[in-house]
Design a protein around this motif. Structure first.
Motif, PDB file in Angstrom:
ATOM      1  N   ALA A 141      38.853  30.704  39.978  1.00  0.00           N
ATOM      2  CA  ALA A 141      39.765  31.820  39.754  1.00  0.00           C
ATOM      3  C   ALA A 141      39.105  33.080  40.301  1.00  0.00           C
ATOM      4  CB  ALA A 141      40.070  31.981  38.262  1.00  0.00           C
ATOM      5  N   PHE A 142      39.869  33.873  41.023  1.00  0.00           N
ATOM      6  CA  PHE A 142      39.312  35.042  41.681  1.00  0.00           C
ATOM      7  C   PHE A 142      40.267  36.215  41.514  1.00  0.00           C
ATOM      8  CE2 PHE A 142      38.390  37.754  45.380  1.00  0.00           C
ATOM      9  CZ  PHE A 142      37.014  37.879  45.257  1.00  0.00           C
TER      10      PHE A 142
ATOM     11  N   VAL B  96      47.394  27.499  42.871  1.00  0.00           N
ATOM     12  CA  VAL B  96      48.399  27.266  41.826  1.00  0.00           C
ATOM     13  C   VAL B  96      48.939  28.566  41.247  1.00  0.00           C
ATOM     14  CG1 VAL B  96      47.469  25.001  41.219  1.00  0.00           C
ATOM     15  CG2 VAL B  96      46.585  27.039  40.061  1.00  0.00           C
ATOM     16  N   PHE B  97      48.309  29.692  41.581  1.00  0.00           N
ATOM     17  CA  PHE B  97      48.783  31.010  41.142  1.00  0.00           C
ATOM     18  C   PHE B  97      48.221  32.056  42.084  1.00  0.00           C
ATOM     19  CE2 PHE B  97      48.816  34.904  38.661  1.00  0.00           C
ATOM     20  CZ  PHE B  97      50.039  34.852  38.028  1.00  0.00           C
TER      21      PHE B  97
ATOM     22  N   VAL C 272      34.757  36.464  39.950  1.00  0.00           N
ATOM     23  CA  VAL C 272      34.851  35.009  40.068  1.00  0.00           C
ATOM     24  C   VAL C 272      34.672  34.334  38.715  1.00  0.00           C
ATOM     25  CG1 VAL C 272      33.694  32.940  40.963  1.00  0.00           C
ATOM     26  CG2 VAL C 272      34.043  34.903  42.447  1.00  0.00           C
ATOM     27  N   PHE C 273      35.520  33.336  38.441  1.00  0.00           N
ATOM     28  CA  PHE C 273      35.314  32.390  37.344  1.00  0.00           C
ATOM     29  C   PHE C 273      35.481  31.007  37.960  1.00  0.00           C
ATOM     30  CE2 PHE C 273      36.856  36.239  35.315  1.00  0.00           C
ATOM     31  CZ  PHE C 273      35.967  36.390  34.261  1.00  0.00           C
ATOM     32  N   ALA C 274      34.511  30.127  37.770  1.00  0.00           N
ATOM     33  CA  ALA C 274      34.572  28.850  38.471  1.00  0.00           C
ATOM     34  C   ALA C 274      33.968  27.727  37.648  1.00  0.00           C
ATOM     35  CB  ALA C 274      33.839  28.959  39.812  1.00  0.00           C
TER      36      ALA C 274
ATOM     37  N   ASN D 258      45.215  41.245  42.459  1.00  0.00           N
ATOM     38  CA  ASN D 258      45.889  40.167  41.742  1.00  0.00           C
ATOM     39  C   ASN D 258      44.863  39.085  41.430  1.00  0.00           C
ATOM     40  OD1 ASN D 258      47.871  38.646  40.566  1.00  0.00           O
ATOM     41  ND2 ASN D 258      49.207  38.576  42.369  1.00  0.00           N
ATOM     42  N   THR D 259      45.234  38.157  40.573  1.00  0.00           N
ATOM     43  CA  THR D 259      44.384  37.016  40.262  1.00  0.00           C
ATOM     44  C   THR D 259      44.906  35.788  40.990  1.00  0.00           C
ATOM     45  OG1 THR D 259      43.797  37.882  38.082  1.00  0.00           O
ATOM     46  CG2 THR D 259      43.498  35.526  38.429  1.00  0.00           C
ATOM     47  N   TYR D 260      44.012  35.118  41.699  1.00  0.00           N
ATOM     48  CA  TYR D 260      44.352  33.922  42.444  1.00  0.00           C
ATOM     49  C   TYR D 260      43.606  32.741  41.838  1.00  0.00           C
ATOM     50  CZ  TYR D 260      46.377  37.004  45.921  1.00  0.00           C
ATOM     51  OH  TYR D 260      47.168  37.947  46.564  1.00  0.00           O
TER      52      TYR D 260
END
Length: 259
Positions: A205-206, A227-228, A197-199, A249-251
């Motif tokens: 972003a996960f 958005v991605f 996690v980055f928030a 994947n990165t979401y």
């Protein structure tokens, strides 16, 4: 070789477990510990605070008096300008220990049931801290190579207002970090050990380590927009969002407070 393995566990394994704990965290030098900006943090983790001086101890004592929670790993404060000193471990952590110059492996039997172990090949390390403090709550034990067990993970509420955790292993698992963080009110963005996690206040972003279903948790009800890797708006305002990842994947989600 064993020394190098321990350094690897502290410098690589612990950051990896932090990444997988579902919490926000930042890395600072110990020299920054008296920076007023650090007062916003609830949990302080010290992965390799082996060497302790009177000057460092004074800085550490000041942050402890603010009532923070501190997690110490391995043998914090054991080395001093005058050589190895078990009493320095107590001065550093507030927890009394014996230092056992025996090897064990990076596997901890937790008191609440599960095993906390190194991901991958089991690596030996020494020394082992045996918790002897009668006022500390034992949270885990290790098996020594001589066949005996030793209490090596504990929690204690100190007279200075701090709460300290002391774990003899060079790392604490993601699930155990989450358990500590929840107890002191740190926000958990995801309960899975398989994601990173980055928030911040406007974005989460996960990265999914494995395919599967994941649930992300915002701090309050928000509008979610992916958005991605694709663009997708979620009409309902909600605190939690569950989605399925078909592959690692990165979401990236933008979040906006409900107006």
């Amino acid at each position: 070789r064993e020394g190098v393995s321990q350094v690897y566990a502290r410098m690589n394994t612990q950051p990896r477990e932090l990444n997988n704990a579902g919490i926000q965290f930042d890395a600072f030098s110990f020299a920054d510990i008296d920076n007023p900006a650090l007062q916003k943090y609830k949990l302080f983790i010290f992965p390799q605070l082996f060497y302790m001086t009177p000057e460092k101890l004074a800085k550490l004592s000041a942050i402890k008096k603010t009532g923070k929670t501190l997690l110490f790993l391995n043998a914090p404060g054991w080395l001093t300008p005058h050589g190895p000193d078990a009493d320095s471990i107590f001065q550093t952590t507030g927890i009394h220990t014996d230092v056992l110059l025996q090897q064990t492996y990076m596997t901890m039997k937790l008191s609440h049931g599960p095993i906390m172990e190194f991901r991958g090949r089991s690596i030996p390390y020494a020394p082992v801290l045996k918790i002897t403090d009668p006022e500390a709550t034992i949270l885990g034990s290790v098996s020594l190579k001589n066949g005996k067990t030793a209490p090596a993970y504990a929690k204690k509420k100190n007279a200075d207002g701090s709460t300290t955790y002391l774990c003899s292993t060079p790392f604490v698992s993601a699930s155990e970090l989450r358990k500590i963080a929840k107890e002191i009110g740190v926000h958990i963005y995801c309960d899975s050990d398989e994601g990173v996690v980055f928030a911040n206040n406007s974005m989460i972003a996960f990265h999914t380590g494995t395919p599967g279903e994941y649930t992300l948790k915002a701090k309050s009800p928000v509008k979610w927009t992916m958005v991605f890797p694709e663009k997708r708006a979620y009409p309902e305002t909600q605190t939690e969002l569950t989605f399925t990842a078909s592959e690692p994947n990165t979401y990236i989600f933008m979040i906006a407070p409900d107006k």
